[in-house]
Design a protein around this motif. Sequence first.
Motif, mmCIF file in Angstrom:
data_model
loop_
_atom_site.group_PDB
_atom_site.id
_atom_site.type_symbol
_atom_site.label_atom_id
_atom_site.label_comp_id
_atom_site.label_asym_id
_atom_site.label_seq_id
_atom_site.Cartn_x
_atom_site.Cartn_y
_atom_site.Cartn_z
ATOM 1 N N GLY A 155 0.794 -1.210 0.000
ATOM 2 C CA GLY A 155 0.000 0.000 0.000
ATOM 3 C C GLY A 155 0.835 1.272 0.000
ATOM 4 O O GLY A 155 0.293 2.379 0.023
ATOM 5 N N LEU A 156 2.159 1.125 -0.036
ATOM 6 C CA LEU A 156 3.066 2.270 -0.060
ATOM 7 C C LEU A 156 3.302 2.725 -1.505
ATOM 8 O O LEU A 156 2.869 2.061 -2.458
ATOM 9 N N ASP A 157 4.011 3.822 -1.650
ATOM 10 C CA ASP A 157 4.436 4.280 -2.977
ATOM 11 C C ASP A 157 5.771 3.613 -3.283
ATOM 12 O O ASP A 157 6.829 4.153 -2.977
ATOM 13 N N TRP A 158 5.719 2.441 -3.866
ATOM 14 C CA TRP A 158 6.890 1.583 -3.970
ATOM 15 C C TRP A 158 7.429 1.506 -5.393
ATOM 16 O O TRP A 158 6.704 1.690 -6.372
ATOM 17 N N THR A 159 8.717 1.207 -5.480
ATOM 18 C CA THR A 159 9.359 0.813 -6.737
ATOM 19 C C THR A 159 10.344 -0.301 -6.423
ATOM 20 O O THR A 159 11.112 -0.201 -5.462
ATOM 21 N N ILE A 160 10.309 -1.356 -7.209
ATOM 22 C CA ILE A 160 11.259 -2.467 -7.098
ATOM 23 C C ILE A 160 12.279 -2.321 -8.218
ATOM 24 O O ILE A 160 11.910 -2.216 -9.393
ATOM 25 N N VAL A 161 13.555 -2.304 -7.854
ATOM 26 C CA VAL A 161 14.629 -2.115 -8.827
ATOM 27 C C VAL A 161 15.386 -3.425 -8.990
ATOM 28 O O VAL A 161 15.901 -3.986 -8.019
ATOM 29 N N ARG A 162 15.478 -3.889 -10.233
ATOM 30 C CA ARG A 162 16.186 -5.143 -10.525
ATOM 31 C C ARG A 162 17.454 -4.855 -11.340
ATOM 32 O O ARG A 162 17.382 -4.633 -12.551
ATOM 33 N N PRO A 163 18.613 -4.867 -10.698
ATOM 34 C CA PRO A 163 19.864 -4.808 -11.452
ATOM 35 C C PRO A 163 20.233 -6.198 -11.954
ATOM 36 O O PRO A 163 19.676 -7.203 -11.500
ATOM 37 N N SER A 164 21.187 -6.242 -12.872
ATOM 38 C CA SER A 164 21.774 -7.519 -13.281
ATOM 39 C C SER A 164 23.040 -7.741 -12.455
ATOM 40 O O SER A 164 23.160 -7.221 -11.350
ATOM 41 N N GLY A 165 23.991 -8.522 -12.964
ATOM 42 C CA GLY A 165 25.186 -8.835 -12.196
ATOM 43 C C GLY A 165 25.935 -7.583 -11.774
ATOM 44 O O GLY A 165 26.302 -6.763 -12.619
ATOM 45 N N LEU A 166 26.174 -7.438 -10.490
ATOM 46 C CA LEU A 166 26.769 -6.213 -9.963
ATOM 47 C C LEU A 166 28.292 -6.244 -10.060
ATOM 48 O O LEU A 166 28.920 -7.268 -9.811
ATOM 49 N N PHE A 167 28.860 -5.099 -10.403
ATOM 50 C CA PHE A 167 30.316 -4.967 -10.462
ATOM 51 C C PHE A 167 30.690 -3.542 -10.072
ATOM 52 O O PHE A 167 29.816 -2.683 -9.880
ATOM 53 N N GLU A 168 31.992 -3.288 -9.926
ATOM 54 C CA GLU A 168 32.456 -2.000 -9.418
ATOM 55 C C GLU A 168 32.932 -1.091 -10.553
ATOM 56 O O GLU A 168 33.630 -1.533 -11.459
ATOM 57 N N LEU A 169 32.551 0.167 -10.468
ATOM 58 C CA LEU A 169 33.074 1.230 -11.324
ATOM 59 C C LEU A 169 33.224 2.481 -10.470
ATOM 60 O O LEU A 169 32.410 2.710 -9.571
ATOM 61 N N PRO A 170 34.214 3.319 -10.743
ATOM 62 C CA PRO A 170 34.402 4.517 -9.927
ATOM 63 C C PRO A 170 33.565 5.718 -10.371
ATOM 64 O O PRO A 170 33.678 6.792 -9.788
ATOM 65 N N PHE A 171 32.726 5.541 -11.397
ATOM 66 C CA PHE A 171 31.972 6.669 -11.923
ATOM 67 C C PHE A 171 30.614 6.184 -12.418
ATOM 68 O O PHE A 171 30.400 4.993 -12.649
ATOM 69 N N VAL A 172 29.692 7.129 -12.581
ATOM 70 C CA VAL A 172 28.360 6.841 -13.110
ATOM 71 C C VAL A 172 28.409 6.881 -14.630
ATOM 72 O O VAL A 172 29.015 7.784 -15.214
ATOM 73 N N THR A 173 27.772 5.929 -15.271
ATOM 74 C CA THR A 173 27.764 5.857 -16.729
ATOM 75 C C THR A 173 26.394 6.295 -17.268
ATOM 76 O O THR A 173 25.470 6.604 -16.514
ATOM 77 N N ASP A 174 26.264 6.271 -18.569
ATOM 78 C CA ASP A 174 24.998 6.556 -19.230
ATOM 79 C C ASP A 174 24.188 5.253 -19.286
ATOM 80 O O ASP A 174 24.019 4.639 -20.335
ATOM 81 N N TYR A 175 23.683 4.849 -18.127
ATOM 82 C CA TYR A 175 23.022 3.554 -18.007
ATOM 83 C C TYR A 175 21.605 3.593 -18.596
ATOM 84 O O TYR A 175 21.039 4.659 -18.857
#
Length: 232
Positions: A155-175
Amino acid sequence: MRITIFGANGPTGRLLTRQALDGGHTAVAVTRRPDDFPLTDPALTVVDADVRQTTTHALDDAVAGADAVLSTLGVPFSRHRIDTYSTGAANIVAAMHRTGVRRLVVVSSTAVDHYPGRTNAPVLLRFLEPVLKRTAGKSTYDDQRRMEDIVRVSGLDWTIVRPSGLFELPFVTDYVAGQVDPEGAFTSRTDLAHYLLTLAAAPGPRATVTVSTVEHAPTMWQTVKREAFKNA
């Protein structure tokens, strides 16, 4: 915004907390190990709470007054039954109802579902993912599905976020993100954290979304070798 982050002491949670603070937000980091939390900031409050405990008032204190609650809860794969995701979600939802907080964003995984429309997927993923779902990852993905069910009927204002395989990067990309099939096989933690913050500031939607990193991602073979020799 005032943002409460569960799973704040995990690798994604720490990045999310840092990005929230850098973005000028007030952050409440919820962790069972507050003494180990590496970040300090005048706009940061670190709360000692176990999201799996149902009798503590600490959860109410952590979410009270928040504009958004973000959950990056995660546990290692196990052959044994996992209930951290579902139990944590149930307790977070209950605390939000008690304190009148509405916006909830939780992290799940693309592996809980089948995406026949996934584009640019490496051939190796077609063989590895079904095996992982039946073996090492089964308990994790089963509990993430239970978590998603709890969130959807909250009953909340929810969003479920599904990433794929997680890995490390030092910066944000144009995802690539939204109510779309995933692209490729990976999501960087920095991209995931950035997208979570974007969703925290947005009203709704009550939807399940994906987030995919489409540049600077590793290959499947690099990932397999990294995991194989992680403890060598």
